[in-house]
Scaffold this motif. Structure first.
Motif, PDB file in Angstrom:
ATOM      1  N   VAL A   1      11.753   9.253  13.355  1.00 34.01           N
ATOM      2  CA  VAL A   1      11.114   9.716  12.129  1.00 34.01           C
ATOM      3  C   VAL A   1       9.741   9.073  12.020  1.00 34.01           C
ATOM      4  CG1 VAL A   1      11.226   9.636   9.608  1.00 34.01           C
ATOM      5  CG2 VAL A   1      13.284  10.084  10.921  1.00 34.01           C
ATOM      6  N   HIS A   2       8.765   9.865  11.601  1.00 36.42           N
ATOM      7  CA  HIS A   2       7.420   9.364  11.344  1.00 36.42           C
ATOM      8  C   HIS A   2       7.008   9.831   9.950  1.00 36.42           C
ATOM      9  CE1 HIS A   2       6.431   8.038  15.493  1.00 36.42           C
ATOM     10  NE2 HIS A   2       7.474   8.804  15.732  1.00 36.42           N
ATOM     11  N   ILE A   3       6.247   8.988   9.274  1.00 27.78           N
ATOM     12  CA  ILE A   3       5.784   9.347   7.932  1.00 27.78           C
ATOM     13  C   ILE A   3       4.266   9.250   7.866  1.00 27.78           C
ATOM     14  CG2 ILE A   3       7.919   8.653   6.772  1.00 27.78           C
ATOM     15  CD1 ILE A   3       6.550   6.034   5.955  1.00 27.78           C
ATOM     16  N   SER A   4       3.685   9.986   6.928  1.00 32.92           N
ATOM     17  CA  SER A   4       2.264   9.827   6.638  1.00 32.92           C
ATOM     18  C   SER A   4       2.144   9.613   5.136  1.00 32.92           C
ATOM     19  CB  SER A   4       1.457  11.035   7.098  1.00 32.92           C
ATOM     20  OG  SER A   4       1.867  12.196   6.428  1.00 32.92           O
ATOM     21  N   SER A   5       1.159   8.823   4.761  1.00 33.43           N
ATOM     22  CA  SER A   5       1.033   8.498   3.348  1.00 33.43           C
ATOM     23  C   SER A   5      -0.438   8.443   2.935  1.00 33.43           C
ATOM     24  CB  SER A   5       1.692   7.145   3.048  1.00 33.43           C
ATOM     25  OG  SER A   5       0.957   6.085   3.629  1.00 33.43           O
ATOM     26  N   GLU A   6      -0.639   8.399   1.642  1.00 33.14           N
ATOM     27  CA  GLU A   6      -1.981   8.216   1.092  1.00 33.14           C
ATOM     28  C   GLU A   6      -2.418   6.775   1.328  1.00 33.14           C
ATOM     29  OE1 GLU A   6      -1.224   8.929  -3.046  1.00 33.14           O
ATOM     30  OE2 GLU A   6      -1.827  11.022  -2.877  1.00 33.14           O
ATOM     31  N   GLY A   7      -3.701   6.575   1.564  1.00 38.11           N
ATOM     32  CA  GLY A   7      -4.232   5.220   1.666  1.00 38.11           C
ATOM     33  C   GLY A   7      -4.418   4.623   0.277  1.00 38.11           C
TER      34      GLY A   7
ATOM     35  N   VAL B   1       1.024   0.576  -2.503  1.00 38.82           N
ATOM     36  CA  VAL B   1       1.768   1.485  -1.624  1.00 38.82           C
ATOM     37  C   VAL B   1       3.236   1.488  -2.043  1.00 38.82           C
ATOM     38  CG1 VAL B   1       2.470   1.985   0.743  1.00 38.82           C
ATOM     39  CG2 VAL B   1       0.179   1.062   0.288  1.00 38.82           C
ATOM     40  N   ASN B   2       3.745   2.681  -2.346  1.00 42.80           N
ATOM     41  CA  ASN B   2       5.146   2.812  -2.733  1.00 42.80           C
ATOM     42  C   ASN B   2       5.683   4.131  -2.187  1.00 42.80           C
ATOM     43  OD1 ASN B   2       4.246   4.860  -4.479  1.00 42.80           O
ATOM     44  ND2 ASN B   2       3.990   3.405  -6.157  1.00 42.80           N
ATOM     45  N   ALA B   3       6.913   4.461  -2.522  1.00 40.70           N
ATOM     46  CA  ALA B   3       7.542   5.671  -1.993  1.00 40.70           C
ATOM     47  C   ALA B   3       6.771   6.933  -2.380  1.00 40.70           C
ATOM     48  CB  ALA B   3       8.989   5.767  -2.462  1.00 40.70           C
ATOM     49  N   GLN B   4       6.132   6.923  -3.559  1.00 40.57           N
ATOM     50  CA  GLN B   4       5.357   8.086  -3.980  1.00 40.57           C
ATOM     51  C   GLN B   4       4.084   8.265  -3.141  1.00 40.57           C
ATOM     52  OE1 GLN B   4       6.747   5.904  -6.353  1.00 40.57           O
ATOM     53  NE2 GLN B   4       8.409   7.390  -6.511  1.00 40.57           N
ATOM     54  N   SER B   5       3.689   7.233  -2.402  1.00 39.97           N
ATOM     55  CA  SER B   5       2.523   7.324  -1.525  1.00 39.97           C
ATOM     56  C   SER B   5       2.820   8.152  -0.276  1.00 39.97           C
ATOM     57  CB  SER B   5       2.078   5.928  -1.074  1.00 39.97           C
ATOM     58  OG  SER B   5       1.826   5.086  -2.164  1.00 39.97           O
ATOM     59  N   ILE B   6       4.094   8.281   0.044  1.00 39.11           N
ATOM     60  CA  ILE B   6       4.486   9.006   1.255  1.00 39.11           C
ATOM     61  C   ILE B   6       4.397  10.504   0.985  1.00 39.11           C
ATOM     62  CG2 ILE B   6       6.353   9.434   2.903  1.00 39.11           C
ATOM     63  CD1 ILE B   6       7.280   6.516   2.238  1.00 39.11           C
ATOM     64  N   LYS B   7       3.610  11.190   1.810  1.00 38.77           N
ATOM     65  CA  LYS B   7       3.355  12.613   1.608  1.00 38.77           C
ATOM     66  C   LYS B   7       4.047  13.522   2.609  1.00 38.77           C
ATOM     67  CE  LYS B   7       1.101  11.923  -1.965  1.00 38.77           C
ATOM     68  NZ  LYS B   7       1.870  12.142  -3.180  1.00 38.77           N
ATOM     69  N   ASP B   8       4.441  13.002   3.752  1.00 39.10           N
ATOM     70  CA  ASP B   8       5.063  13.865   4.747  1.00 39.10           C
ATOM     71  C   ASP B   8       6.015  13.063   5.619  1.00 39.10           C
ATOM     72  OD1 ASP B   8       5.440  16.347   6.086  1.00 39.10           O
ATOM     73  OD2 ASP B   8       4.108  15.690   7.690  1.00 39.10           O
ATOM     74  N   VAL B   9       7.102  13.691   5.981  1.00 42.99           N
ATOM     75  CA  VAL B   9       8.078  13.127   6.908  1.00 42.99           C
ATOM     76  C   VAL B   9       8.223  14.122   8.047  1.00 42.99           C
ATOM     77  CG1 VAL B   9      10.471  12.386   7.220  1.00 42.99           C
ATOM     78  CG2 VAL B   9       9.332  12.011   5.029  1.00 42.99           C
TER      79      VAL B   9
END
Length: 128
Positions: free
Chosen positions: A84-90, A97-105
């Motif tokens: 699994v890879h994730i991308s998030s907002e900087g 940085v929290n779970a809501q920062s993660i935008k894609d899995v």
């Protein structure tokens, strides 16, 4: 059987009007091999029945997401590895940085060395 390709024209990304255009090889539409076709072929080259093969492949489809969602990487030996890879907002600070920062899995597949070796001898044919 060779992999068919076509020639496509592409411009420079982000440039108005496409900028300098170049030509690239890209794969053409491929035939889809479904679970039934795959299981028939697996049954033909092994001692496992087609029905058993379908059951095992369906089990894999069921278990892979479970293991990946639990934070595991799944290695299938000479086939390859799923992870699994994730991308998030900087954010400006680590605390922001929290779970809501993660935008894609996404799920990534990395073929094994053996799998890559088998793909090295592939032939290509230009699709007209």
């Amino acid at each position: 059987m060779p992999i068919k390709y076509k020639v496509t024209e592409r411009g420079t990304p982000g440039v108005a009007g496409g900028g300098t255009k170049k030509y690239y090889a890209s794969t053409t539409a491929r035939n889809k091999i479904d679970l039934k076709q795959l299981s028939e072929r697996l049954a033909a080259i092994s001692t496992v029945s087609e029905i058993d093969t379908i059951a095992v492949l369906q089990g894999l489809v069921h278990l892979l997401p479970e293991y990946l969602c639990n934070g595991n990487t799944v290695s299938l030996g000479d086939f390859g590895t799923f992870s699994v890879h994730i991308s998030s907002e900087g954010k400006d600070t680590p605390e922001a940085v929290n779970a809501q920062s993660i935008k894609d899995v996404s799920v990534k597949f990395r073929p094994s060395v053996e799998f890559k070796k088998r793909m090295k001898g592939v032939a290509f044919k230009k699709h007209s």
